[in-house]
Design an enzyme around this catalytic site. Structure first.
Site: not given
Length: 324
Positions: A117, A119, A127, A194, A204, A232, A247, A312
């Site tokens: 990406c 971003c 992005c 997404k 972020r 999608e 996501k 995570y």
């Protein structure tokens, strides 16, 4: 006569025998965030247990996670210098390329996926290349530089590329570029469904990718749209995606099941930063049994139909599974 379903629940060993959904370290991909410098391991306050790390610290982390059976990572690069088109990530000596090479040299069996990406690399936090008239991302110009970035990752030795920018046509563009340059066996994991979600907030912080203006609703999906979500994923499958993704995960389990029923491709979910942070902070506050809820949450993703969980929690989950 009524059926006594409890017969299969009273004995602990029998409960384990008839359990329908199980977790193992093979289910997880662990996100890692790399920055320049040396000896850097900076914890992100909004995401306890998640760090920005320099390459040497990334290697230490890989050594440990490999020892607990965690074999797959996804890398995110955070450059020292940003500009309007994310030039740093288009260079063969970019932070992400150097990290891929270092990890694969020391841990050749570690499976290294890369987030593709812009971003994290642009000074505006969006992005891709901005269209000055619409003040949103120019889809087709961004496709061109996305192909360049994919080849940087491929040449560095990535095992899989995961484009997250939600540009129309991204899978076809990357597949064409990779195949034309000899990377026909390199798989693509599509961020196929997404959503423009508020659950991304803490990410972020760690990726330093907050947009300087506006938001990403012109290219990420409307959280209210279920049929479009399936479309999608179908489009990305038709363009050559090897793995699909939903996501975020937790608030979209209905979408996970819909796509599982619509495609035979492997399906990933991304258990995103906000989902992680809510459990972490609630556990730290003593409001929940963190370990039990973590495992229950991860099982819910598999039960809904996911084959792969990007999370995570991966390191802690593996540590816990190893204790059982």
């Amino acid at each position: 006569m009524f059926k006594r379903l409890r017969r299969l629940r009273i004995n602990e060993n029998l409960r384990a025998l008839v359990q329908e959904t199980n977790l193992s370290p093979n289910d997880f991909i662990y996100p890692l965030f790399v920055v320049g410098g040396k000896g850097i391991k900076t914890e992100v306050s909004s995401m306890p247990g998640v760090f920005q790390m320099s390459i040497d610290e990334i290697l230490k982390e890989c050594e440990y996670i490999q020892s607990i059976g965690l074999k797959s990572i996804i890398l995110f690069g955070i450059p020292d210098v940003k500009d309007s088109v994310g030039s740093e990530c288009l260079c063969d000596e970019s932070i992400i390329a150097r990290t891929i090479k270092a990890v694969k040299e020391k841990f050749p069996s570690m499976f290294v996926a890369t987030d593709l990406c812009f971003c994290e690399y642009t000074d505006h936090g969006h992005c891709g290349i901005l269209d000055p008239k619409t003040q949103t991302v120019d889809n087709d110009k961004t496709l061109e530089i996305s192909a360049e970035q994919a080849l940087v990752h491929a040449r560095a030795g990535a095992d899989m590329i995961a484009p997250s920018g939600m540009m129309d046509g991204i899978i076809e563009t990357l597949r064409t570029a990779l195949d034309a340059n000899g990377f026909v066996d390199l798989p693509i994991m599509a961020y196929s469904t997404k959503f423009a979600s508020a659950y991304y907030g803490p990410f972020r912080d760690v990726a330093e990718s907050t947009p300087s203006f506006g938001d990403r609703r012109s290219y990420q999906m409307n959280p209210a749209n279920r049929r479009e979500a399936i479309e999608e994923s179908i489009q990305d499958e038709n363009q050559g995606a090897d793995i699909l993704m939903v996501k975020p995960a937790l608030a979209y389990l209905d979408i996970v099941r819909d796509i599982r029923n619509s495609s035979n491709l492997p399906l990933a979910v991304y258990n995103v930063s906000g989902e992680y942070a809510m459990l972490k902070h609630a556990g730290m506050a003593g409001l929940i049994d963190y370990e039990r809820i973590m495992i229950e949450t991860l099982i819910s993703f598999k039960r809904a139909g996911a084959d792969i969980i990007i999370t995570y929690h991966a390191k802690e989950a593996c540590e816990l599974l190893n204790r059982k």
